[in-house]
Scaffold this motif. Sequence first.
Motif, mmCIF file in Angstrom:
data_model
loop_
_atom_site.group_PDB
_atom_site.id
_atom_site.type_symbol
_atom_site.label_atom_id
_atom_site.label_comp_id
_atom_site.label_asym_id
_atom_site.label_seq_id
_atom_site.Cartn_x
_atom_site.Cartn_y
_atom_site.Cartn_z
ATOM 1 N N ASP A 146 0.117 8.505 -27.259
ATOM 2 C CA ASP A 146 0.796 9.790 -27.338
ATOM 3 C C ASP A 146 0.251 10.740 -28.401
ATOM 4 O O ASP A 146 0.358 11.960 -28.245
ATOM 5 N N LYS A 201 2.426 11.927 -22.520
ATOM 6 C CA LYS A 201 3.855 12.208 -22.330
ATOM 7 C C LYS A 201 4.079 13.203 -21.192
ATOM 8 O O LYS A 201 5.091 13.145 -20.498
ATOM 9 N N TRP A 223 4.271 4.255 -24.335
ATOM 10 C CA TRP A 223 2.924 4.717 -24.013
ATOM 11 C C TRP A 223 1.825 3.889 -24.700
ATOM 12 O O TRP A 223 0.858 4.430 -25.247
#
Length: 291
Positions: A87, A93, A102
């Motif tokens: 991210d 995202k 993530w």
Amino acid sequence: MHARVAVTATAIAFFGIGIAILPTPHAGADGSDRLVVVAHRGASGYAPENTLAAIDRAAAMGFGWVENDVQRTKDGRLVVIHDATLDRTTDVKKLFPHRAPWRVKDFTAKEIARLDAGSWYDHRYAGVRVPTLKQYMERLSHNHQSLILEIKNPELYPGIERQTLALLDKEGWLDSGHLRNRLIVQSFSAASVRTVHDLRPAISTAYLGTPPVSELQAYSRFADQINGEYTKLSLGYVSAVHALKGPHDKPMRVFAWTVNKADEARRVDDFGVDGVITNVPDVVRRAVTAN
């Protein structure tokens, strides 16, 4: 001129050869005999870290040594990225809003290849991708650059050392020429560094950190270098490392990271470090040239 530089110059004169052709990974990236200047995650002060754009920028600036970070995808592909999650340096995202946290290891290589790894840094780099290690090594070969490869978070990726070495071998990076002066493998994990040494003893290895002086002898059995955070180094510590020989029966070396200011560069240079890892290699080069 520092005493250690004078000694080097004397040795060069004695043997009648130039430093650039000595069989060592420690010639300066700019052709200097002072110390190695390594572009951290590529020239990451000027281009998005760990991308092909960053190593191309380092090459354009005249720096032959770069550093990167290697991790593994869900489907077993090696990719070049620093964080365990995607991210901070990609738009993950936006593309995958429901896949928190993530983590790199939870995404396939195909999914990661879709991510924009440049816009977070500067809109001019929109569309830059997270490279696979194979792509990265191909670009390094094209640029005639050398590499400090960091095995990142090895505890998350069992067997990543063997897999990384297999890929390096396939890409032609484990021949005598590369092993002599173009490749160093490092990790914050002593176990990972030891594994690399055990698998391919000819590879130059580095431990990331500053073990107590009392423990350096143990590290010298599998690490050729101690690469320490610059704030934790001192003249005495660097001298203690230099007093030991590593697994290749040569004096151990010290690289300092991450040095981004001229005064910091001059300080660690005065300690006698052998290399500096930096986001802004031009700043360091100017500082130590004038030192």
